[in-house]
Design a protein around this motif. Sequence first.
Motif, PDB file in Angstrom:
ATOM      1  N   GLU A 111       0.832  -1.201   0.000  1.00  0.00           N
ATOM      2  CA  GLU A 111       0.000   0.000   0.000  1.00  0.00           C
ATOM      3  C   GLU A 111       0.871   1.257   0.000  1.00  0.00           C
ATOM      4  N   PHE A 112       2.011   1.198   0.665  1.00  0.00           N
ATOM      5  CA  PHE A 112       2.948   2.325   0.647  1.00  0.00           C
ATOM      6  C   PHE A 112       3.375   2.621  -0.785  1.00  0.00           C
ATOM      7  N   LEU A 113       3.793   1.585  -1.527  1.00  0.00           N
ATOM      8  CA  LEU A 113       4.208   1.781  -2.919  1.00  0.00           C
ATOM      9  C   LEU A 113       3.022   2.207  -3.784  1.00  0.00           C
ATOM     10  N   GLY A 114       1.881   1.561  -3.574  1.00  0.00           N
ATOM     11  CA  GLY A 114       0.707   1.874  -4.393  1.00  0.00           C
ATOM     12  C   GLY A 114       0.234   3.299  -4.221  1.00  0.00           C
ATOM     13  N   ARG A 115       0.164   3.757  -2.976  1.00  0.00           N
ATOM     14  CA  ARG A 115      -0.315   5.130  -2.739  1.00  0.00           C
ATOM     15  C   ARG A 115       0.738   6.163  -3.116  1.00  0.00           C
ATOM     16  N   ARG A 116       1.998   5.849  -2.916  1.00  0.00           N
ATOM     17  CA  ARG A 116       3.039   6.806  -3.296  1.00  0.00           C
ATOM     18  C   ARG A 116       3.013   7.066  -4.789  1.00  0.00           C
ATOM     19  N   PHE A 117       2.746   6.033  -5.590  1.00  0.00           N
ATOM     20  CA  PHE A 117       2.703   6.207  -7.042  1.00  0.00           C
ATOM     21  C   PHE A 117       1.271   6.292  -7.568  1.00  0.00           C
ATOM     22  N   ASN A 118       0.312   6.412  -6.636  1.00  0.00           N
ATOM     23  CA  ASN A 118      -1.101   6.575  -6.992  1.00  0.00           C
ATOM     24  C   ASN A 118      -1.550   5.476  -7.957  1.00  0.00           C
ATOM     25  N   SER A 119      -1.274   4.219  -7.578  1.00  0.00           N
ATOM     26  CA  SER A 119      -1.559   3.099  -8.469  1.00  0.00           C
ATOM     27  C   SER A 119      -2.108   1.905  -7.689  1.00  0.00           C
ATOM     28  N   ARG A 120      -3.345   1.545  -7.945  1.00  0.00           N
ATOM     29  CA  ARG A 120      -3.928   0.346  -7.353  1.00  0.00           C
ATOM     30  C   ARG A 120      -3.247  -0.896  -7.910  1.00  0.00           C
ATOM     31  N   VAL A 257      21.651 -11.215   0.205  1.00  0.00           N
ATOM     32  CA  VAL A 257      21.002 -11.022   1.498  1.00  0.00           C
ATOM     33  C   VAL A 257      21.263  -9.622   2.042  1.00  0.00           C
ATOM     34  N   GLY A 258      22.504  -9.145   1.916  1.00  0.00           N
ATOM     35  CA  GLY A 258      22.859  -7.841   2.466  1.00  0.00           C
ATOM     36  C   GLY A 258      22.070  -6.700   1.856  1.00  0.00           C
ATOM     37  N   ILE A 259      21.977  -6.679   0.529  1.00  0.00           N
ATOM     38  CA  ILE A 259      21.225  -5.622  -0.153  1.00  0.00           C
ATOM     39  C   ILE A 259      19.733  -5.936  -0.152  1.00  0.00           C
ATOM     40  N   GLY A 260      19.401  -7.211  -0.298  1.00  0.00           N
ATOM     41  CA  GLY A 260      17.998  -7.610  -0.328  1.00  0.00           C
ATOM     42  C   GLY A 260      17.240  -7.262   0.934  1.00  0.00           C
ATOM     43  N   ALA A 261      17.959  -7.102   2.057  1.00  0.00           N
ATOM     44  CA  ALA A 261      17.298  -6.762   3.318  1.00  0.00           C
ATOM     45  C   ALA A 261      16.584  -5.417   3.235  1.00  0.00           C
ATOM     46  N   LEU A 262      17.056  -4.522   2.383  1.00  0.00           N
ATOM     47  CA  LEU A 262      16.446  -3.199   2.262  1.00  0.00           C
ATOM     48  C   LEU A 262      15.034  -3.259   1.692  1.00  0.00           C
ATOM     49  N   ALA A 263      14.733  -4.321   0.948  1.00  0.00           N
ATOM     50  CA  ALA A 263      13.437  -4.398   0.279  1.00  0.00           C
ATOM     51  C   ALA A 263      12.574  -5.522   0.832  1.00  0.00           C
ATOM     52  N   ALA A 425      14.840  -7.738  -3.765  1.00  0.00           N
ATOM     53  CA  ALA A 425      15.644  -6.573  -4.131  1.00  0.00           C
ATOM     54  C   ALA A 425      15.381  -6.167  -5.573  1.00  0.00           C
ATOM     55  N   ALA A 426      15.376  -7.143  -6.479  1.00  0.00           N
ATOM     56  CA  ALA A 426      15.161  -6.833  -7.886  1.00  0.00           C
ATOM     57  C   ALA A 426      13.753  -6.310  -8.145  1.00  0.00           C
ATOM     58  N   SER A 427      12.768  -6.832  -7.419  1.00  0.00           N
ATOM     59  CA  SER A 427      11.378  -6.459  -7.659  1.00  0.00           C
ATOM     60  C   SER A 427      11.002  -5.117  -7.049  1.00  0.00           C
ATOM     61  N   PHE A 428      11.450  -4.881  -5.802  1.00  0.00           N
ATOM     62  CA  PHE A 428      10.943  -3.742  -5.045  1.00  0.00           C
ATOM     63  C   PHE A 428      11.939  -2.615  -4.782  1.00  0.00           C
ATOM     64  N   LEU A 429      13.222  -2.913  -4.701  1.00  0.00           N
ATOM     65  CA  LEU A 429      14.164  -1.914  -4.212  1.00  0.00           C
ATOM     66  C   LEU A 429      14.219  -0.639  -5.054  1.00  0.00           C
ATOM     67  N   PRO A 430      14.312  -0.705  -6.398  1.00  0.00           N
ATOM     68  CA  PRO A 430      14.346   0.552  -7.163  1.00  0.00           C
ATOM     69  C   PRO A 430      13.094   1.407  -6.947  1.00  0.00           C
ATOM     70  N   ALA A 431      11.916   0.774  -6.986  1.00  0.00           N
ATOM     71  CA  ALA A 431      10.673   1.531  -6.779  1.00  0.00           C
ATOM     72  C   ALA A 431      10.589   2.075  -5.359  1.00  0.00           C
ATOM     73  N   TYR A 432      11.062   1.311  -4.390  1.00  0.00           N
ATOM     74  CA  TYR A 432      11.044   1.734  -2.988  1.00  0.00           C
ATOM     75  C   TYR A 432      11.960   2.943  -2.769  1.00  0.00           C
ATOM     76  N   CYS A 436      10.855   7.010  -1.963  1.00  0.00           N
ATOM     77  CA  CYS A 436      11.356   7.809  -0.839  1.00  0.00           C
ATOM     78  C   CYS A 436      12.147   9.037  -1.280  1.00  0.00           C
ATOM     79  N   TYR A 437      12.815   8.973  -2.442  1.00  0.00           N
ATOM     80  CA  TYR A 437      13.777  10.024  -2.765  1.00  0.00           C
ATOM     81  C   TYR A 437      13.618  10.687  -4.136  1.00  0.00           C
ATOM     82  N   TRP A 438      12.957  10.043  -5.095  1.00  0.00           N
ATOM     83  CA  TRP A 438      12.948  10.603  -6.450  1.00  0.00           C
ATOM     84  C   TRP A 438      11.524  10.982  -6.844  1.00  0.00           C
TER      85      TRP A 438
END
Length: 538
Positions: A111-120, A257-263, A425-432, A436-438
Amino acid sequence: MNYSLLIAIFAIYFIMVILIGYLAYKRTNSSEDFLIAGRDTNSYIMALSYGATFISTAAIVGFGGIAGKYGMGILWLAWLNVIVGIFIAFAFLGKRTRRIGHNLGSVTFPEFLGRRFNSRFIQVASGLIIFCGMPLYAAVVLIGAARFMETSLALNFSLSLLILSLIIAVYVFYGGIKGVMYTDALQGTIMFVSMAILLVFVYAKLGGVSHANMALSNMVHLYPAAAAADGGTGWTSFPTLSSPYWWNLVTTTILGVGIGALAQPSLAVRFMTVKSDKELNRSILIGGVFIALIPTTAYIVGSLSNVFFFDNFGKIAVNMVAGNIDKIIPTFISMAMPEWFVYLFLLTLIAASMSTLSGQYHTQGTALGHDIIETLHKRKLSDNLSTTFSKIGILVAIVLSLIIGLSLPGSIVALGTSLFFGVCAASFLPAYLAACYWKRATREGAIASILAGVFSSLFWLIFVFGKTATSLGICKFLTGYPMLISTMPWPYVDTMIIALPISIIFLVVVSLLTKPLDEKYLTNSFRGFNKKKVKEES
């Protein structure tokens, strides 16, 4: 076996879990309480819940077993977990996730991603990815604890899986995220104390830090031939550059695992449960110490088990367990440690599995009930109905993970964990990160990024990555070859290394080619981000 002591330890533990779960149940009065703990969690509970969810039996049993076979090179993962999984996650993503999530009224990661990008569509698609993909991770966490119950208590493996599933189901089903986080704090405390005791005991038993490490270094001539063939060079040295094990260790285990933890959806949602940035700041130290100690201890003990086994039985660790590395840590604890500690460590592994699984089951349940069913319904459901759908999702998730856990092969815990983290990480990290920042990131760019990450990950796992491509057999069935690319290093390169850059490229290119989100909508999403106001609110 001292059944009286075992029963006493577990009776005290389960009484505490039941009481805490009941307290959470009494304090869960709305869907927001069930989904996000009312946004008023304190720093200690949040930090330990985050850490206990992050560090599961996969880290202790699975990666500890990797260290037992290959050595201490995996210690780099522990430090990356502290730097990336705690400091960067809390300081750079946690505060913005909490604030944007509050501005948009988000209560789940999709829901965080969906509402941030206004996309159901983004919310539903993210929910589907989580609900379909997370059972694999839940299954390997279940396996980690069940293997120890099998080894130390002589219980049937399948029965152990069933017992763990039933226990976790009760307090997640009734207490929601409050039940999860309150019990996580208890379980995290047990894990921390137990692993600290284990580290001291092991070094004391093996003659001290210097003596134990030197003894392990001097055993290099006993290093497993299979590990050496993969590129391993010893238990206290790093593998040969560009060897198969080097690629697995660096790309799949450490970076995956190290980077994937972010997403990780079950971790990111915890940022939205605290009431202020102050709580997140206070959580960094607590979470950092927790994450530093537990996996570091598991990796050191896994490696040093070779010294104990050889001194007492004339065998190295991997030979003591007939090649199933998921049994190295359980076997070492059962043979080397006092009986009372065996029971304490069993409690630790159950706590580790319950804390991680409870977060996963809650995340999967809310993904189905809140992010998929309620979103597709297009109208806000009542609190009772929304919670009911989430509870149904939790039950389905538990059954799925149990079925998968019963069907997976041995030595799967570490690999299954690494693969799930990499796919996330591949699915969510760039959008996440963009959420937050772009501000220039668009709805279309986020959708393209998520879909590109998912499908490129699946392609790599099915057709190129050696361990999964050969196990699944789909590539062999379709093409006649076990994998499309057999030349080094591609069969050993983790899917995240390929899929994450593709996901990033799709996000940037598509965003730049499509219309930006409405400025008023962005202003609302980032409301309260000017420095003066943030300082005042903190």
